[in-house]
Scaffold this active site. Structure first.
Site, PDB file in Angstrom:
ATOM      1  N   CYS A 163       0.833  -1.218   0.000  1.00 35.93           N
ATOM      2  CA  CYS A 163       0.000   0.000   0.000  1.00 35.93           C
ATOM      3  C   CYS A 163       0.861   1.258   0.000  1.00 35.93           C
ATOM      4  O   CYS A 163       0.791   2.065  -0.931  1.00 35.93           O
ATOM      5  CB  CYS A 163      -0.906   0.004   1.234  1.00 35.93           C
ATOM      6  SG  CYS A 163      -2.203  -1.242   1.149  1.00 35.93           S
TER       7      CYS A 163
HETATM    8  N1  NAD Z   1      -4.210  -5.592   2.342  1.00 27.67           N
HETATM    9  C1  NAD Z   1      -4.320  -4.404   2.907  1.00 27.67           C
HETATM   10  O1  NAD Z   1      -3.790  -4.159   3.965  1.00 27.67           O
HETATM   11  C2  NAD Z   1      -5.149  -3.320   2.258  1.00 27.67           C
HETATM   12  C3  NAD Z   1      -5.546  -2.266   3.057  1.00 27.67           C
HETATM   13  C4  NAD Z   1      -6.329  -1.281   2.496  1.00 27.67           C
HETATM   14  C5  NAD Z   1      -6.654  -1.349   1.144  1.00 27.67           C
HETATM   15  N2  NAD Z   1      -6.227  -2.382   0.368  1.00 27.67           N
HETATM   16  C6  NAD Z   1      -6.650  -2.408  -1.037  1.00 27.67           C
HETATM   17  O2  NAD Z   1      -7.713  -3.345  -1.197  1.00 27.67           O
HETATM   18  C7  NAD Z   1      -7.632  -3.997  -2.464  1.00 27.67           C
HETATM   19  C8  NAD Z   1      -7.529  -5.501  -2.285  1.00 27.67           C
HETATM   20  O3  NAD Z   1      -6.366  -5.768  -1.521  1.00 27.67           O
HETATM   21  P1  NAD Z   1      -6.022  -7.200  -0.928  1.00 27.67           P
HETATM   22  O4  NAD Z   1      -4.866  -7.020  -0.043  1.00 27.67           O
HETATM   23  O5  NAD Z   1      -7.233  -7.869  -0.391  1.00 27.67           O
HETATM   24  O6  NAD Z   1      -5.582  -7.952  -2.276  1.00 27.67           O
HETATM   25  P2  NAD Z   1      -5.131  -9.471  -2.448  1.00 27.67           P
HETATM   26  O7  NAD Z   1      -4.185  -9.480  -3.575  1.00 27.67           O
HETATM   27  O8  NAD Z   1      -4.783 -10.055  -1.131  1.00 27.67           O
HETATM   28  O9  NAD Z   1      -6.472 -10.212  -2.902  1.00 27.67           O
HETATM   29  C9  NAD Z   1      -7.191  -9.870  -4.015  1.00 27.67           C
HETATM   30  C10 NAD Z   1      -8.040 -11.078  -4.434  1.00 27.67           C
HETATM   31  O10 NAD Z   1      -8.817 -10.693  -5.555  1.00 27.67           O
HETATM   32  C11 NAD Z   1      -8.839 -11.766  -6.475  1.00 27.67           C
HETATM   33  N3  NAD Z   1      -9.153 -11.230  -7.787  1.00 27.67           N
HETATM   34  C12 NAD Z   1      -8.327 -10.619  -8.670  1.00 27.67           C
HETATM   35  N4  NAD Z   1      -9.038 -10.240  -9.751  1.00 27.67           N
HETATM   36  C13 NAD Z   1     -10.307 -10.621  -9.550  1.00 27.67           C
HETATM   37  C14 NAD Z   1     -11.498 -10.498 -10.296  1.00 27.67           C
HETATM   38  N5  NAD Z   1     -11.500  -9.903 -11.483  1.00 27.67           N
HETATM   39  N6  NAD Z   1     -12.622 -11.037  -9.802  1.00 27.67           N
HETATM   40  C15 NAD Z   1     -12.622 -11.644  -8.592  1.00 27.67           C
HETATM   41  N7  NAD Z   1     -11.535 -11.770  -7.819  1.00 27.67           N
HETATM   42  C16 NAD Z   1     -10.382 -11.260  -8.298  1.00 27.67           C
HETATM   43  C17 NAD Z   1      -7.473 -12.380  -6.368  1.00 27.67           C
HETATM   44  O11 NAD Z   1      -7.482 -13.723  -6.829  1.00 27.67           O
HETATM   45  C18 NAD Z   1      -7.209 -12.276  -4.851  1.00 27.67           C
HETATM   46  O12 NAD Z   1      -7.668 -13.424  -4.169  1.00 27.67           O
HETATM   47  C19 NAD Z   1      -6.440  -3.356  -3.171  1.00 27.67           C
HETATM   48  O13 NAD Z   1      -6.886  -2.264  -3.921  1.00 27.67           O
HETATM   49  C20 NAD Z   1      -5.576  -2.865  -2.016  1.00 27.67           C
HETATM   50  O14 NAD Z   1      -4.745  -1.799  -2.400  1.00 27.67           O
HETATM   51  C21 NAD Z   1      -5.497  -3.385   0.906  1.00 27.67           C
END
Ligand code: NAD
Length: 436
Positions: A274
């Site tokens: 992030c």
């Molecule tokens: N992890 C954190 O701490 C955090 C905190 C705040 C915001 N975010 C934001 O939240 C969002 C998600 O982050 P995350 O850490 O959960 O990501 P991640 O990579 O852990 O998980 C994302 C999931 O989405 C799935 N995916 C990808 N494309 C897809 C689609 N088209 N349809 C359905 N599923 C799909 C992937 O297979 C994966 O399982 C990002 O934008 C990230 O920047 C993350």
């Protein structure tokens, strides 16, 4: 006045709401589990069939997702998983939590677009879609909305649309989903109101904003604020070293001011997926839409990017000052994840630092309670056991990520030299410790 969103509003308040969470990563699964544990009927959709199979099996395979919450949700029978988007047709609320990486130095919204197309082709009247993925202002309105409307429905008239950034902090034991306030911005007042109602079931405080763009930018401000302040103290650390001033003492002193100051700490750089990435979304969008460079962001990124090299040089200097030739030197690194007490290696500046030490001919080994092996940046290392013998054998023990589990008194007692990049050890006892 009754309208087509009355059923949605009623379901949101009487606990009958059906939710689809698209993307079952850390963000999506945490939300899906919390919603199901709270009484909602939830389907978690993910395109990764291995992940879905494991989740269907009742295995929490996503690091950082609360095991207790996951078990509670699965045991309730209200949480199901799938790779198909069919359940969207039945859902009152669809929340999109897919990745938003940087590819070729620019925002990559492929996953948001693909999820938007899948949801758009199945969306029914009277429903609500919320985007949670971190992104630049305008994404919900200009990128997601047209995809959702491609089936003929219109946002505001036929369905509601909002953005609400996830703010969760992995590893934070004090603030989780429920007690971290939520900001919410809709494409119109009805969307903001319904999204506020939805999150009010799951989160103690919800803060409605006037637009999706404001909510999108609020998230980028939070993470850019952090990245820029880390760059400030990183530069301060380099300046302090030149001048023989202890940067940690300076930060501790400034922190005694009860107002107008918030401490940030230097280190080998910024990591995680992030803080290093989100400011790029901000800088890219502002250059595209206003033609202006976000100078402070670019400068801060440069300073932070310099840190692994700077820390490497300082370690090399500390070894040299003790007469250890680089070609014979053995460094034992403690902590390689991007921050303490989590197992996440993404964008870890500690790993980058180890890679740079290796390139300079130093033999490196590592210990991290959360990581068995390192297989990136040209490194192929198995975790070393943190024995007294291993500590004493290293020419330098380098503290890169100070996990709470470490017993630094033991390290201090047995190490020949400690390079402490994170102010983990007290003082500079008997000249053994060199601090960043
Ligand atoms: N992890 C954190 O701490 C955090 C905190 C705040 C915001 N975010 C934001 O939240 C969002 C998600 O982050 P995350 O850490 O959960 O990501 P991640 O990579 O852990 O998980 C994302 C999931 O989405 C799935 N995916 C990808 N494309 C897809 C689609 N088209 N349809 C359905 N599923 C799909 C992937 O297979 C994966 O399982 C990002 O934008 C990230 O920047 C993350």
């Amino acid at each position: 006045m009754a309208d087509r969103f009355d059923v949605l509003r009623r379901r949101l308040t009487d606990g009958q709401v059906r939710v689809c969470v698209v993307g079952q990563g850390y963000v999506g699964l945490s939300l899906a589990a919390a919603a199901a544990a709270d009484g909602m009927t939830v389907t978690g959709i993910d395109i990764d069939r291995h992940r879905v199979a494991a989740l269907q099996d009742g295995r929490n395979v996503v690091p950082g997702v609360d095991d207790g919450m996951f078990a509670m949700a699965v045991d309730s029978g209200r949480l199901a998983f799938g790779t198909e988007f069919d359940s969207v047709t039945e859902a009152d609320v669809v929340v999109i939590c897919v990745p938003t990486p940087i590819t070729d130095h620019r925002p990559d919204l492929t996953a948001v677009e693909s999820a938007g197309r899948e949801v758009g082709s199945r969306l029914r009247r009277g429903r609500m879609v919320i985007l949670e993925s971190t992104t630049y202002p305008g994404t919900t309105e200009q990128v997601l909305r047209p995809l959702l409307e491609s089936g003929g429905l219109r946002a505001g008239r036929d369905f509601l649309l909002a953005f609400s950034p996830e703010r969760i902090d992995p590893g934070n034991t004090k603030y989780g989903l429920r007690n971290t306030p939520r900001v919410v911005g809709g494409t119109d007042p009805a969307s903001t109101e319904a999204a506020t109602l939805f999150y009010s079931q799951l989160v103690d405080d919800v803060y409605p904003l006037s637009s999706c763009r404001a909510a999108e930018l609020a998230k980028l401000l939070e993470n850019t604020f952090r990245m820029v302040n880390i760059a400030l103290v990183n530069e301060l650390a380099m300046q302090c070293h030149e001048q023989g001033i202890d940067v940690w003492e300076v930060i501790r002193a400034a922190s005694t001011k009860p107002f107008g100051f918030m401490p940030f700490y230097p280190g080998p750089g910024v990591g995680g997926h992030c803080i290093p990435l989100d400011p790029t979304y901000l800088a890219w969008q502002s250059r595209r839409d206003t033609g202006r460079r976000f100078r402070l962001v670019e400068l801060a990124q440069d300073i932070n990017a310099e840190m692994p090299d700077y820390v490497t040089r300082r370690i090399v200097d500390a070894l040299g000052a003790r007469g250890v030739p680089l070609r014979d030197a053995h460094v034992l690194a403690l902590g390689v994840t991007y921050k303490p007490n989590v197992g996440d290696l993404r964008e870890s500046a500690a790993v980058n630092t180890l890679a740079q030490l290796t390139r300079r001919g130093v033999r490196v080994s590592f210990h991290d309670p959360y990581v068995d092996r390192l297989d990136s940046h040209g490194l192929r290392l198995r975790r070393t056991r943190l024995t007294t013998k291993a500590i004493a054998a290293a020419d330098a023990v380098v503290v890169l990520t100070p996990h709470d589990r470490y017993d630094f008194d033991r390290v201090l007692k047995h190490a020949r030299l400690v390079f402490d990049a994170r102010d983990a050890l007290d003082g500079t006892a008997n000249g053994t410790v060199v601090k960043l």
